[in-house]
Design an enzyme around this catalytic site. Sequence first.
Site, mmCIF file in Angstrom:
data_model
loop_
_atom_site.group_PDB
_atom_site.id
_atom_site.type_symbol
_atom_site.label_atom_id
_atom_site.label_comp_id
_atom_site.label_asym_id
_atom_site.label_seq_id
_atom_site.Cartn_x
_atom_site.Cartn_y
_atom_site.Cartn_z
ATOM 1 N N ASP A 46 16.099 33.433 -28.397
ATOM 2 C CA ASP A 46 16.257 34.882 -28.517
ATOM 3 C C ASP A 46 17.491 35.224 -29.348
ATOM 4 O O ASP A 46 17.763 36.393 -29.623
ATOM 5 C CB ASP A 46 16.285 35.567 -27.153
ATOM 6 C CG ASP A 46 17.341 35.020 -26.210
ATOM 7 O OD1 ASP A 46 18.138 34.158 -26.631
ATOM 8 O OD2 ASP A 46 17.378 35.460 -25.037
ATOM 9 N N SER A 47 18.204 34.187 -29.798
ATOM 10 C CA SER A 47 19.264 34.362 -30.790
ATOM 11 C C SER A 47 18.729 34.996 -32.064
ATOM 12 O O SER A 47 19.505 35.489 -32.890
ATOM 13 C CB SER A 47 19.898 33.007 -31.125
ATOM 14 O OG SER A 47 18.907 32.045 -31.465
ATOM 15 N N ASP A 85 12.263 30.797 -25.817
ATOM 16 C CA ASP A 85 13.023 31.553 -24.824
ATOM 17 C C ASP A 85 12.196 32.671 -24.205
ATOM 18 O O ASP A 85 11.459 33.377 -24.913
ATOM 19 C CB ASP A 85 14.247 32.204 -25.478
ATOM 20 C CG ASP A 85 15.468 31.311 -25.469
ATOM 21 O OD1 ASP A 85 15.514 30.376 -24.651
ATOM 22 O OD2 ASP A 85 16.382 31.559 -26.276
ATOM 23 N N LYS A 115 12.026 28.340 -22.029
ATOM 24 C CA LYS A 115 13.399 28.231 -21.537
ATOM 25 C C LYS A 115 13.814 29.554 -20.929
ATOM 26 O O LYS A 115 13.492 30.620 -21.466
ATOM 27 C CB LYS A 115 14.361 27.848 -22.668
ATOM 28 C CG LYS A 115 15.827 27.708 -22.212
ATOM 29 C CD LYS A 115 16.700 27.097 -23.295
ATOM 30 C CE LYS A 115 17.048 28.082 -24.386
ATOM 31 N NZ LYS A 115 17.926 29.202 -23.894
ATOM 32 N N GLU A 117 17.295 31.524 -18.737
ATOM 33 C CA GLU A 117 18.691 31.460 -18.330
ATOM 34 C C GLU A 117 18.821 31.768 -16.843
ATOM 35 O O GLU A 117 18.023 32.518 -16.282
ATOM 36 C CB GLU A 117 19.515 32.472 -19.136
ATOM 37 C CG GLU A 117 19.510 32.223 -20.635
ATOM 38 C CD GLU A 117 20.282 33.286 -21.401
ATOM 39 O OE1 GLU A 117 20.982 34.108 -20.754
ATOM 40 O OE2 GLU A 117 20.207 33.304 -22.651
ATOM 41 N N GLU A 184 25.714 25.461 -22.087
ATOM 42 C CA GLU A 184 26.363 26.159 -23.204
ATOM 43 C C GLU A 184 27.758 26.629 -22.826
ATOM 44 O O GLU A 184 27.955 27.226 -21.767
ATOM 45 C CB GLU A 184 25.523 27.364 -23.654
ATOM 46 C CG GLU A 184 26.161 28.132 -24.799
ATOM 47 C CD GLU A 184 25.277 29.215 -25.381
ATOM 48 O OE1 GLU A 184 25.738 29.908 -26.310
ATOM 49 O OE2 GLU A 184 24.130 29.378 -24.914
#
Length: 305
Positions: A46-47, A85, A115, A117, A184
């Site tokens: 999602d960067s 993501d 993925k 978070e 991270e």
Amino acid sequence: MKDKVTIHTLKRFKQIGQKICMVTAYDATFAHILEEAGADVLLIGDSLGMVIQGHDSTLPVTMDQMVYHTAAVARGARRAHVVADLPFMSYQVSNQEAVRNAGRLVAEGGAGSIKLEGGAEFADTVRAIVRASIPVMGHLGLTPQSVHKMGGYVVQGRGEDQARQILDDALALEQAGAYALVLEGVPMDLARTVTQRLSIPTIGIGAGVDCDGQVLVCYDLLGMNPDFKPKFVKRYANLHGSITEAAGAYFAEVRKGAFPDEEHSFKATKNIRLAPGAPAPAARVEPSAPAEAGEKLGPVYGRPA
């Protein structure tokens, strides 16, 4: 082509001590190039909200956008494992919504895994997605979707209590069924401890050399943005400079009429004279020439060889 990389391949890499090479990709062309260079895993992060869309965080990225970019990357990848993501608020509301959105990334986007978070608070979410036969990669430490809660993009786990929480979260995600874990922005000593305690692979970004693999944003390692200089990024190229130079040369040739030249232009098969002001001749239908007789423009644009 080498064998397709799967989640079992990545677990085997940890067992034999082979480092995992992961990098972000957002389109088919970059996916093809990065895979050719040796990527084991392509992450549609999602960067993209920051490096593709120009936002100052990952928060505005939507599910539809993630599906779109995931599908593009999947079309360009043949061997590498594709992981996508789950964007902000696509899995936090309910497990049912999380499973549905994870399913979209796999069914519509072609991802091999997803993925997300978060720590132990999302263990049940991980279990629900894994129960739906969708592999899950976790993400701990500096989690960009929690930027407001963290007070900015700051290193996590420097204090003893916070470090212990990250370790506990890592163990909880492994127990919930995660097949790998991104660490991270954490101290290298903490990353080493987590890596040693887990049986699943860890992939670091700003987490030191002792993780089982590494990930970077492709635009960062390629030097696309000279103004972005985080400590954890090493630039392996200066594409910003190369692109600026190449595009500048193109613009200069266009402005002075040097491009296109004869080499890059097409010619008629016979001399054609069109008198100024003459009425257009009646249309005449000619038999179609065999396809092989015509001059071809070249390979289909964008399609990997």
